[in-house]
Write a protein that holds these residues in place. Structure first.
Motif, PDB file in Angstrom:
ATOM      1  N   GLU A 184      50.874  64.729   7.077  1.00  0.00           N
ATOM      2  CA  GLU A 184      51.530  63.647   7.808  1.00  0.00           C
ATOM      3  C   GLU A 184      51.063  63.652   9.265  1.00  0.00           C
ATOM      4  O   GLU A 184      51.050  64.681   9.916  1.00  0.00           O
ATOM      5  N   TRP A 185      50.685  62.487   9.744  1.00  0.00           N
ATOM      6  CA  TRP A 185      50.266  62.307  11.130  1.00  0.00           C
ATOM      7  C   TRP A 185      51.345  61.564  11.893  1.00  0.00           C
ATOM      8  O   TRP A 185      52.073  60.747  11.325  1.00  0.00           O
ATOM      9  N   TYR A 186      51.444  61.867  13.189  1.00  0.00           N
ATOM     10  CA  TYR A 186      52.426  61.244  14.070  1.00  0.00           C
ATOM     11  C   TYR A 186      51.717  60.555  15.228  1.00  0.00           C
ATOM     12  O   TYR A 186      50.707  61.039  15.724  1.00  0.00           O
ATOM     13  N   VAL A 187      52.291  59.462  15.661  1.00  0.00           N
ATOM     14  CA  VAL A 187      51.875  58.786  16.888  1.00  0.00           C
ATOM     15  C   VAL A 187      52.982  59.066  17.896  1.00  0.00           C
ATOM     16  O   VAL A 187      54.167  58.963  17.558  1.00  0.00           O
ATOM     17  N   TYR A 188      52.616  59.450  19.103  1.00  0.00           N
ATOM     18  CA  TYR A 188      53.633  59.818  20.089  1.00  0.00           C
ATOM     19  C   TYR A 188      53.323  59.216  21.451  1.00  0.00           C
ATOM     20  O   TYR A 188      52.194  58.853  21.756  1.00  0.00           O
ATOM     21  N   ILE A 189      54.375  59.100  22.243  1.00  0.00           N
ATOM     22  CA  ILE A 189      54.241  58.714  23.649  1.00  0.00           C
ATOM     23  C   ILE A 189      54.952  59.785  24.466  1.00  0.00           C
ATOM     24  O   ILE A 189      56.101  60.136  24.166  1.00  0.00           O
ATOM     25  N   ILE A 190      54.266  60.297  25.469  1.00  0.00           N
ATOM     26  CA  ILE A 190      54.828  61.303  26.367  1.00  0.00           C
ATOM     27  C   ILE A 190      55.010  60.693  27.751  1.00  0.00           C
ATOM     28  O   ILE A 190      54.101  60.026  28.273  1.00  0.00           O
ATOM     29  N   LEU A 191      56.183  60.907  28.342  1.00  0.00           N
ATOM     30  CA  LEU A 191      56.418  60.553  29.741  1.00  0.00           C
ATOM     31  C   LEU A 191      55.826  61.670  30.585  1.00  0.00           C
ATOM     32  O   LEU A 191      56.089  62.853  30.346  1.00  0.00           O
ATOM     33  N   CYS A 192      55.007  61.288  31.561  1.00  0.00           N
ATOM     34  CA  CYS A 192      54.319  62.270  32.403  1.00  0.00           C
ATOM     35  C   CYS A 192      54.986  62.407  33.769  1.00  0.00           C
ATOM     36  O   CYS A 192      55.782  61.561  34.169  1.00  0.00           O
ATOM     37  N   SER A 193      54.638  63.466  34.481  1.00  0.00           N
ATOM     38  CA  SER A 193      55.243  63.774  35.777  1.00  0.00           C
ATOM     39  C   SER A 193      55.006  62.684  36.826  1.00  0.00           C
ATOM     40  O   SER A 193      55.771  62.567  37.768  1.00  0.00           O
ATOM     41  N   ASP A 194      53.956  61.885  36.653  1.00  0.00           N
ATOM     42  CA  ASP A 194      53.705  60.785  37.591  1.00  0.00           C
ATOM     43  C   ASP A 194      54.305  59.474  37.082  1.00  0.00           C
ATOM     44  O   ASP A 194      53.986  58.403  37.579  1.00  0.00           O
ATOM     45  N   ASN A 195      55.193  59.567  36.080  1.00  0.00           N
ATOM     46  CA  ASN A 195      55.897  58.437  35.477  1.00  0.00           C
ATOM     47  C   ASN A 195      54.990  57.560  34.602  1.00  0.00           C
ATOM     48  O   ASN A 195      55.386  56.474  34.210  1.00  0.00           O
ATOM     49  N   SER A 196      53.785  58.026  34.298  1.00  0.00           N
ATOM     50  CA  SER A 196      52.911  57.285  33.396  1.00  0.00           C
ATOM     51  C   SER A 196      53.276  57.642  31.958  1.00  0.00           C
ATOM     52  O   SER A 196      54.027  58.589  31.700  1.00  0.00           O
ATOM     53  N   LEU A 197      52.766  56.863  31.026  1.00  0.00           N
ATOM     54  CA  LEU A 197      53.016  57.078  29.609  1.00  0.00           C
ATOM     55  C   LEU A 197      51.697  57.383  28.914  1.00  0.00           C
ATOM     56  O   LEU A 197      50.747  56.623  29.026  1.00  0.00           O
ATOM     57  N   TYR A 198      51.664  58.492  28.190  1.00  0.00           N
ATOM     58  CA  TYR A 198      50.461  58.903  27.464  1.00  0.00           C
ATOM     59  C   TYR A 198      50.712  58.757  25.974  1.00  0.00           C
ATOM     60  O   TYR A 198      51.732  59.215  25.458  1.00  0.00           O
ATOM     61  N   THR A 199      49.782  58.129  25.268  1.00  0.00           N
ATOM     62  CA  THR A 199      49.901  57.932  23.817  1.00  0.00           C
ATOM     63  C   THR A 199      48.836  58.753  23.097  1.00  0.00           C
ATOM     64  O   THR A 199      47.679  58.781  23.520  1.00  0.00           O
ATOM     65  N   GLY A 200      49.227  59.403  22.009  1.00  0.00           N
ATOM     66  CA  GLY A 200      48.283  60.190  21.230  1.00  0.00           C
ATOM     67  C   GLY A 200      48.730  60.330  19.785  1.00  0.00           C
ATOM     68  O   GLY A 200      49.756  59.779  19.389  1.00  0.00           O
ATOM     69  N   VAL A 201      47.948  61.070  19.002  1.00  0.00           N
ATOM     70  CA  VAL A 201      48.278  61.347  17.603  1.00  0.00           C
ATOM     71  C   VAL A 201      48.169  62.848  17.350  1.00  0.00           C
ATOM     72  O   VAL A 201      47.412  63.550  18.022  1.00  0.00           O
ATOM     73  N   THR A 202      48.934  63.335  16.382  1.00  0.00           N
ATOM     74  CA  THR A 202      48.927  64.750  16.046  1.00  0.00           C
ATOM     75  C   THR A 202      49.537  64.972  14.673  1.00  0.00           C
ATOM     76  O   THR A 202      50.218  64.081  14.147  1.00  0.00           O
ATOM     77  N   THR A 203      49.327  66.162  14.126  1.00  0.00           N
ATOM     78  CA  THR A 203      50.023  66.570  12.906  1.00  0.00           C
ATOM     79  C   THR A 203      51.153  67.540  13.235  1.00  0.00           C
ATOM     80  O   THR A 203      51.977  67.842  12.379  1.00  0.00           O
ATOM     81  N   ASP A 204      51.208  68.014  14.488  1.00  0.00           N
ATOM     82  CA  ASP A 204      52.206  69.003  14.901  1.00  0.00           C
ATOM     83  C   ASP A 204      52.614  68.707  16.344  1.00  0.00           C
ATOM     84  O   ASP A 204      51.919  69.106  17.284  1.00  0.00           O
ATOM     85  N   MET A 205      53.739  68.028  16.518  1.00  0.00           N
ATOM     86  CA  MET A 205      54.142  67.578  17.850  1.00  0.00           C
ATOM     87  C   MET A 205      54.434  68.730  18.801  1.00  0.00           C
ATOM     88  O   MET A 205      54.048  68.682  19.961  1.00  0.00           O
ATOM     89  N   GLU A 206      55.108  69.761  18.332  1.00  0.00           N
ATOM     90  CA  GLU A 206      55.425  70.896  19.208  1.00  0.00           C
ATOM     91  C   GLU A 206      54.152  71.557  19.722  1.00  0.00           C
ATOM     92  O   GLU A 206      54.038  71.868  20.909  1.00  0.00           O
ATOM     93  N   ARG A 207      53.210  71.796  18.814  1.00  0.00           N
ATOM     94  CA  ARG A 207      51.934  72.410  19.211  1.00  0.00           C
ATOM     95  C   ARG A 207      51.199  71.527  20.201  1.00  0.00           C
ATOM     96  O   ARG A 207      50.706  72.006  21.235  1.00  0.00           O
ATOM     97  N   ARG A 208      51.146  70.231  19.940  1.00  0.00           N
ATOM     98  CA  ARG A 208      50.384  69.323  20.806  1.00  0.00           C
ATOM     99  C   ARG A 208      51.019  69.227  22.192  1.00  0.00           C
ATOM    100  O   ARG A 208      50.311  69.228  23.203  1.00  0.00           O
ATOM    101  N   PHE A 209      52.353  69.159  22.264  1.00  0.00           N
ATOM    102  CA  PHE A 209      53.024  69.109  23.561  1.00  0.00           C
ATOM    103  C   PHE A 209      52.723  70.378  24.349  1.00  0.00           C
ATOM    104  O   PHE A 209      52.427  70.325  25.546  1.00  0.00           O
ATOM    105  N   ARG A 210      52.785  71.515  23.675  1.00  0.00           N
ATOM    106  CA  ARG A 210      52.484  72.803  24.325  1.00  0.00           C
ATOM    107  C   ARG A 210      51.048  72.814  24.849  1.00  0.00           C
ATOM    108  O   ARG A 210      50.788  73.262  25.971  1.00  0.00           O
TER     109      ARG A 210
END
Length: 108
Positions: free
Chosen positions: A20-46
């Motif tokens: 299973e793949w996930y599409v995610y959006i992360i709020l960044c420290s400069d208030n920008s939004l980053y979009t990406g894909v992963t199979t493991d959200m915890e690992r990718r955020f880390r």
């Protein structure tokens, strides 16, 4: 090698559950939004937090995951990522909030 990417549920390989793949959006420290894909959200955020992920996070930090969409194949996740990246910030914020954007019409 095939089993590395798929979970085989029977010995004859007739029923296969793809990763299973996930599409995610992360709020960044400069208030920008980053979009990406992963199979493991915890690992990718880390990875992003440690500076081992995308180059985008050099000079900014991930704050939190604000949107996560699952149930994708690799192909559908990549397609969805492209569509989200094409959105402007306002459209992304509507997506994150879960609201449906209703276009305004001057003729209504």
């Amino acid at each position: 090698m095939y089993e590395r990417f798929c979970h085989v549920t029977d010995p004859i390989h007739q029923t296969i559950n793809p990763v299973e793949w996930y599409v995610y959006i992360i709020l960044c420290s400069d208030n920008s939004l980053y979009t990406g894909v992963t199979t493991d959200m915890e690992r990718r955020f880390r990875q992003h937090a440690e500076g081992k992920g995308a180059k985008y996070f050099r000079g900014r930090q991930p704050v939190r995951v604000v949107y996560l969409e699952g149930a994708h194949s690799r192909s559908s996740a990549a397609s969805r990522e492209i569509r989200i990246k094409a959105m402007d910030r306002t459209e992304k914020l509507v997506l994150i909030s879960g609201r449906t954007a209703i276009p305004l019409s001057l003729n209504a």
